[in-house]
Design a protein around this motif. Structure first.
Motif, short mmCIF file in Angstrom:
data_model
loop_
_atom_site.label_atom_id
_atom_site.label_comp_id
_atom_site.label_asym_id
_atom_site.label_seq_id
_atom_site.Cartn_x
_atom_site.Cartn_y
_atom_site.Cartn_z
N ALA A 137 0.83 -1.21 0.00
CA ALA A 137 0.00 0.00 0.00
C ALA A 137 0.87 1.25 0.00
O ALA A 137 0.59 2.22 -0.73
CB ALA A 137 -0.93 -0.01 1.22
N LEU A 138 1.94 1.26 0.81
CA LEU A 138 2.81 2.43 0.88
C LEU A 138 3.59 2.61 -0.43
O LEU A 138 3.69 3.72 -0.96
CB LEU A 138 3.77 2.30 2.05
N GLU A 139 4.11 1.51 -0.94
CA GLU A 139 4.92 1.59 -2.17
C GLU A 139 4.08 2.08 -3.34
O GLU A 139 4.56 2.83 -4.19
CB GLU A 139 5.53 0.23 -2.48
N ARG B 243 1.67 4.23 -3.24
CA ARG B 243 1.57 5.70 -3.17
C ARG B 243 2.90 6.36 -3.52
O ARG B 243 2.92 7.38 -4.22
CB ARG B 243 1.11 6.14 -1.77
N MET B 244 3.99 5.81 -3.02
CA MET B 244 5.29 6.42 -3.31
C MET B 244 5.62 6.34 -4.80
O MET B 244 6.29 7.23 -5.34
CB MET B 244 6.37 5.73 -2.47
N ASN B 245 5.15 5.30 -5.46
CA ASN B 245 5.43 5.14 -6.89
C ASN B 245 4.65 6.12 -7.76
O ASN B 245 4.89 6.19 -8.97
CB ASN B 245 5.14 3.71 -7.34
N LEU B 246 3.73 6.85 -7.16
CA LEU B 246 3.04 7.90 -7.90
C LEU B 246 3.99 9.04 -8.24
O LEU B 246 3.76 9.80 -9.17
CB LEU B 246 1.86 8.45 -7.09
N PHE B 247 5.09 9.14 -7.47
CA PHE B 247 6.02 10.25 -7.63
C PHE B 247 7.34 9.74 -8.21
O PHE B 247 7.57 8.54 -8.34
CB PHE B 247 6.25 10.93 -6.28
N GLU B 248 8.22 10.68 -8.50
CA GLU B 248 9.52 10.31 -9.01
C GLU B 248 10.32 9.57 -7.93
O GLU B 248 10.06 9.73 -6.73
CB GLU B 248 10.30 11.56 -9.42
N ALA B 249 11.29 8.79 -8.35
CA ALA B 249 12.10 8.01 -7.42
C ALA B 249 12.85 8.89 -6.43
O ALA B 249 13.21 8.45 -5.33
CB ALA B 249 13.09 7.14 -8.20
N ALA B 250 13.03 10.17 -6.78
CA ALA B 250 13.76 11.09 -5.90
C ALA B 250 13.05 11.31 -4.57
O ALA B 250 13.67 11.79 -3.62
CB ALA B 250 13.96 12.44 -6.61
N ILE B 251 11.79 10.96 -4.50
CA ILE B 251 11.06 11.18 -3.25
C ILE B 251 11.68 10.41 -2.09
O ILE B 251 11.64 10.84 -0.94
CB ILE B 251 9.57 10.80 -3.41
N TRP B 252 12.30 9.26 -2.38
CA TRP B 252 12.90 8.46 -1.32
C TRP B 252 14.08 9.19 -0.67
O TRP B 252 14.37 8.95 0.51
CB TRP B 252 13.36 7.11 -1.86
#
Length: 857
Positions: free
Chosen positions: A585-587, A589-598
């Motif tokens: 579920a978390l991944e 949502r995070m994959n909605l954005f660019e990888a730089a969000i990490w």
């Protein structure tokens, strides 16, 4: 409905019927005495346990005042005991034909939060929407206002109290129950009651006869079943007592306490051992053995950490599971009895049953026949018996008590000094031991060795991780500087503690801690910095309940700051496990954005009190591999907050420092998403969820069809076997006639008859099951037969895993997980296409209209 003003020239009621409702200790009974002008209701430290009615003449008219038992702070109807619901609905019938006004009692000396408002609304749902037309807020503790007016208090208290008074059409009154001599406050209340009744056309609130009859019939049936259960318990106890003389006197009694959090296990332990210690309010984090005596018998009681009520073992952290498993090893050679503690002031439904069952069964076989259910907070029952509570709650609680062999006891925690209730419980424990032949539960020593080896490996791995983090922070600290402004956005699942954390960061209550549907941005000055916190809606655990709109709103939160955000806090609670379902579920949502969000992400652990004396690194290493994946993904950036310690600014300042170090590592760059890229990804994710749901439905239907085929085949086999048995019986009868009357194979004939009867019963049972499952298949219902997709199949941890409860849907989930990764496209005919790898040679087309017809948004 009766019109009490009909034919009257004035709006004054000759008879006024009032019902006082509200939470425990709100001041209902003392307010009733103020209205009546005399002490007719018992009040003080004694809780109202049953509805009481008083009549009196006041100011020339007849007053009927009903004092209803106060409710507990339940946030949902599902948390309210079934018996309490029925009795609450019947309150209106205690002053026939019905009350003119419900006085909703709210003390002004206590905060009225969003949770308080929700508790009120959940209880009022039991009376229907029309009850609000007959409701007035009665504020108590008016002396607490000082120089303020009640209107100023309502406005200053916040949105929750304002909305409640608006729901009651701004009808409210204030009592100062310390000034009982002021008859004016009662006169003014009665005038407002007259006005409210006049606004309602003189009509009172009434419960329809059909509802009343149904409730009373249910209560009658519950009382009958309760009496049967009580009689059965007494018979069992009489039988067990006959076994006690055959058993040598126990020189020692060993007991393990099990149960969910906050049900009173520790208080029960102290009562059994005769300790006068007061609970310190801290959670029991480890299994602990304490020793004492009851007469000449030495008693060892092991208290264990509680699990969250209604959450299965799959959602309980590894540390808690481990402590439950090791509890029998603290009273070797093993416990005689397990006491399963349940509180009677709360509901017990199917979710609670699953939670209890999955946690108890961590201990292995032989537990249930040594388990006694102990109900705490018996004072809540009032004049009702514990058997009525068991029978009235429903099938879940009845089945649990039956599984424990109908062994149960109730403890009144308000009367802890009453030694007779503990003495009776010890008698029941002795009877249980006698029923097991004086035997005790023997834990598997191999499990203990596994736990110890695992602990050693966890500590070692935690030390390595912490050393690496400390070294990394030392380097970054030299290059970082305190920022004048910080912008933080919080992401996480519902109920993980985002809003409470936001309040903690800003040092004030600005975010509602109940469910929020939209983003909220608040700013404040904290520790010399201007801090902006953006709270986003939480997502649900199940992806099938997530909408495009919610994902859009979550994504919008990261765009509210034009310059971007310094940190994205990924909120994870320490008191629940973080497994594959949470990771997915978390991944997503995070994959909605660019990888730089990490690069800008920090894992923020909430419920820090859950750690007790364990380090957060030990928690990370002990938990499911999904948590270590998240920590590694965030490059070991994590922090712990305990929102119960809001007065501790150190934990907030340290978080700000970690964010500043991260900003330095990012060369001062902030994260700002390209929303033009985000929205198409949301559409793609939603399409993938639709596909997954359709596949789940179709796979489930195929699963049911296959099972029906197997059941039908088994039925045919049984019919053939039945025919063979019947043929054998006919052959035996023929031989009997040939040999003469004196020849009989009585034993063989009886066995054949028994076998034939059993086969017949199995065939009849199969026929019912086949009919039921066939109906389910025709209805196309997945929920009836296929379990919810919840939990996960934990991976081995650092030192190998402990015995796990297998998730029956794990393989099913794996298939769905693989299918959901297939790329989705559209062809020129607007058909949805599934694109497998190019080397597979496969391509599938699924009409988009077909999806729309099968999936409800």
């Amino acid at each position: 409905m009766e019109n009490d003003l009909e034919g009257s020239e004035s709006a004054t009621l000759a008879e006024v019927r009032l019902i006082l409702i509200g939470g425990r200790w709100a001041g209902k009974s003392v307010s009733g005495n103020t209205i009546l002008g005399k002490d007719r209701f018992e009040c003080g430290r004694t809780r109202t346990t049953q509805t009481e009615v008083r009549h009196v003449a006041v100011q020339g008219r007849r007053l009927v005042v009903v004092d209803a038992p106060g409710w507990s702070h339940s946030l949902s109807l599902t948390e309210i005991p079934e018996g309490d619901k029925r009795r609450f609905k019947l309150n209106a019938s205690r002053c026939p034909p019905g009350p003119h006004v419900f006085l909703l009692v709210v003390p002004v000396d206590s905060a009225f939060s969003a949770e308080s408002k929700r508790t009120v609304e959940e209880h009022m749902k039991l009376l229907g929407e029309r009850v609000w037309r007959h409701t007035m807020v009665l504020f108590t503790c008016g002396d607490f206002l000082g120089g303020k007016t009640i209107e100023q208090h309502i406005e200053s208290e916040g949105e929750s109290l304002r909305r409640l008074t608006e729901r009651c059409r701004n009808r409210y009154h204030v009592f100062n129950n310390k000034d009982r001599g002021d008859g004016g406050q009662v006169t003014r209340l009665l005038q407002k009651v007259d006005e409210l009744t006049w606004d309602n056309g003189g009509r009172c609130y009434q419960v329809d006869e059909q509802t009343l009859s149904a409730i009373k019939e249910t209560q009658r049936e519950v009382a009958e079943r309760a009496e049967v259960r009580r009689g059965r318990s007494q018979e069992q106890r009489s039988l067990m007592r006959t076994l006690i003389p055959e058993m040598n006197t126990l020189p020692e009694l060993r007991v393990v306490l099990l149960g969910s959090r906050s049900v009173g296990k520790t208080l029960l332990r102290n009562s059994v051992l005769g300790f006068k210690e007061q609970e310190d309010g801290k959670r029991t984090a480890h299994s602990v053995a304490r020793h004492g005596f009851a007469g000449s018998t030495a008693i060892t009681v092991v208290d264990t950490p509680g699990w969250w009520k209604g959450f299965s073992v799959l959602e309980t952290p590894e540390a808690t599971r481990e402590e439950v498993i090791r509890s029998p090893f603290l009273c070797l050679p093993g416990p005689h009895v397990f006491l399963l503690v349940i509180d009677v002031d709360a509901s017990f439904n199917a979710n609670h049953l699953e939670a209890v069952t999955t946690h108890v069964e961590l201990l292995g076989e032989g537990v249930w026949r040594r388990t006694v259910v102990v109900f705490t907070r018996g004072d809540w029952l009032g004049s009702h018996t514990v058997e009525e509570y068991i029978e009235g709650e429903g099938e879940a609680l009845r089945s649990l008590v039956d599984r424990c062999g109908n062994r149960y006891h109730v403890i009144d925690n308000k009367n802890a000094d009453d030694g007779t209730q503990i003495a009776e419980m010890l008698e029941k424990i002795t009877e249980t031991v006698a029923g097991n032949g004086g035997d005790y539960f023997v834990p598997d020593g191999k499990i203990f060795l596994t736990i110890e080896e695992r602990r050693s490996s966890v500590v070692e791995a935690a030390h390595v991780r912490k050393s690496q983090v400390v070294a990394k922070r030392k380097i970054l600290r030299d290059n970082s500087q305190e920022l004048q402004e910080l912008t933080i956005v919080m992401l996480g699942q519902k109920t993980f503690g985002k809003s409470a954390t936001g309040n903690n960061l800003l040092r004030r209550e600005v975010f509602a801690t109940c469910e929020n549907e939209s983003c909220q941005m608040e700013t404040g000055k904290v520790a010399g910095r201007v801090v902006t916190v953006i709270d986003t809606p939480g997502w649900r655990k199940s992806p099938f309940y997530c909408s495009k709109e919610r994902d859009r709103e979550i994504a919008r939160g990261l765009s509210l700051s034009p310059a971007g955000v310094h940190a994205v806090l990924l909120v994870v609670p320490l008191d629940l496990t973080f497994g594959e379902a949470q990771r997915a579920a978390l991944e997503e949502r995070m994959n909605l954005f660019e990888a730089a969000i990490w690069k800008h992400a920090v894992v923020l652990f909430t419920y820090g009190d859950h750690l007790a004396d364990e380090s957060v690194e030990e928690h990370i290493e002990r938990e499911h591999g999904a948590l270590r994946w998240l920590i590694d993904k965030c490059e070991d950036k994590y922090h712990v907050v305990n929102n119960a310690k809001k007065t501790d600014p150190g934990q907030v300042i340290e978080l700000f420092e970690k964010i500043e170090e991260m900003v330095a590592a990012n060369d001062g760059r902030l994260f700002r998403p390209e929303m033009g890229d985000v929205y198409p990804r949301i559409e793609e994710n939603f399409g993938r969820r639709q596909l997954k749901l359709v596949l789940k439905q179709r796979l489930g239907e195929e699963y049911k069809r296959r099972e029906l085929e197997l059941m039908a085949g088994f039925r045919e086999t049984l019919l053939e076997l039945q025919e063979e048995v019947n043929g054998s019986k006919r052959s035996t009868r023929s031989m009997s006639l040939t040999k003469g009357i004196g020849f009989k194979k009585k034993d063989g004939k009886e066995k054949e008859d028994i076998l034939s009867l059993k086969i017949k019963e199995e065939i009849e049972k199969l026929d019912k099951d086949i009919e039921m499952k066939s109906s389910s298949l025709l209805l196309g219902s997945m929920d009836f037969f296929i379990p919810d997709l919840k939990g996960e199949n934990p991976d081995p941890s650092v030192a190998g895993s402990l015995p796990q409860r297998e998730d029956p849907t794990s393989h099913f989930n794996n298939v769905l997980g693989w299918l959901s990764t297939i790329k989705i496209g559209r062809n020129f005919d607007n058909q949805m296409t599934l694109n497998f790898s190019q080397t597979s040679g496969y391509r599938s087309v699924l009409p988009y209209d077909d999806l729309d017809s099968e999936v409800e948004e």
